[in-house]
Scaffold this active site. Structure first.
Site, mmCIF file in Angstrom:
data_model
loop_
_atom_site.group_PDB
_atom_site.id
_atom_site.type_symbol
_atom_site.label_atom_id
_atom_site.label_comp_id
_atom_site.label_asym_id
_atom_site.label_seq_id
_atom_site.Cartn_x
_atom_site.Cartn_y
_atom_site.Cartn_z
ATOM 1 N NE ARG A 75 20.648 -7.235 55.402
ATOM 2 C CZ ARG A 75 21.931 -6.994 55.614
ATOM 3 N NH1 ARG A 75 22.494 -7.428 56.713
ATOM 4 N NH2 ARG A 75 22.653 -6.321 54.759
ATOM 5 C CB THR A 126 15.294 -1.109 59.993
ATOM 6 O OG1 THR A 126 14.767 -2.229 59.242
ATOM 7 C CG2 THR A 126 14.309 0.045 59.907
ATOM 8 C CG ASP A 128 22.186 -8.970 47.711
ATOM 9 O OD1 ASP A 128 21.725 -10.104 47.458
ATOM 10 O OD2 ASP A 128 21.532 -8.105 48.326
ATOM 11 C CG ASP A 186 20.773 -8.477 44.163
ATOM 12 O OD1 ASP A 186 19.611 -8.828 43.877
ATOM 13 O OD2 ASP A 186 21.035 -7.430 44.790
#
Ligand code: PRP
Ligand code: URA
Length: 209
Positions: free
Chosen positions: A104, A108, A200, A203
């Site tokens: 991603r 944006t 995340d 991660d």
């Protein structure tokens, strides 16, 4: 929501509580992603077609049914989707595996595709896409489109946590795709992270932050 199946089960709630906890170690996080993926995959196989076989038990010959495991392909969305692979492979060990690389864009929030490799006969298989997080739905929509462009007719999407905003978009864009998720969370925050979510996923699986 039509076409969205949320696993409503105490074991999933229990495992998700540990998964979401920011104190959970990388090792335990990885193990839980894989375990939850196995349960989500089990649920997603509820409509699997069975074919008749004859086997011989130690007692007698017996007509029964088996799944044709050669009809399936798993497609994890890199990176985080790879964390689900071990778990789902225990459910359908003979499935082939493709890969979609997607990240991603931080500004944006749109997905950027950087890799796409799938088995040659992918159009003949039912494809099960894997990604622990469905947030805005952008990555899911693009991955489904890539697979449809290869002629795939039957697609399921497996995730661990989904946001209502993303589910709405994906089901509107691809009403033929069933989505199986461990839990539907509350909403997205301004950075398009799922709330309460787990942070995340990539991660936390790879220990990169
Ligand atoms: C995460 C996640 C999904 C995507 C979901 O990947 O694993 O692929 O974000 O967001 P969306 O629904 O808004 O598209 P990320 O971009 O963090 O990449 P990574 O797996 O390599 O960490
Ligand atoms: N990707 C993640 O890994 N987590 C989120 O909450 C949203 C997107």
């Amino acid at each position: 929501m039509k076409n969205v199946i949320e696993l409503n089960h105490p074991l999933i709630t229990h495992k998700l509580a540990i998964l979401r906890d920011k104190k959970t170690s990388t090792k335990e996080f990885r193990e839980l992603v894989s375990e939850i993926a196995m349960f989500v995959c089990y649920e997603a196989m509820h409509d699997a077609k069975l074919e008749s076989v004859e086997i011989e038990t130690p007692i007698k010959k017996f007509k029964t049914k088996k799944i044709d495991q050669d009809k399936y392909a798993f497609v994890p969305i890199l990176r985080a989707g790879m964390g689900m692979l071990d778990g789902v492979i225990t459910v359908i060990p003979n499935a082939k595996i493709g890969h979609v690389g997607m990240y991603r864009d931080e500004k944006t929030f749109k997905p950027v595709n950087y890799f796409f490799k799938v088995p040659k006969d992918i159009e003949k298989r039912e494809v099960i896409i894997l990604d622990p997080m469905l947030a805005t739905g952008g990555s899911a929509i693009d991955a489904i489109e890539l697979l449809k462009s290869k002629g795939v007719k039957k697609i399921k999407f497996l995730c661990i946590i989904a946001a209502p905003e993303g589910l709405k978009l994906v089901t509107e864009k691809h009403p033929d795709v069933k989505i199986y998720c461990g839990c539907i969370d509350k909403h997205l925050n301004k950075d398009k992270y799922i709330v309460p979510g787990l942070g995340d996923a990539g991660d936390r699986i790879y220990g990169t932050k």
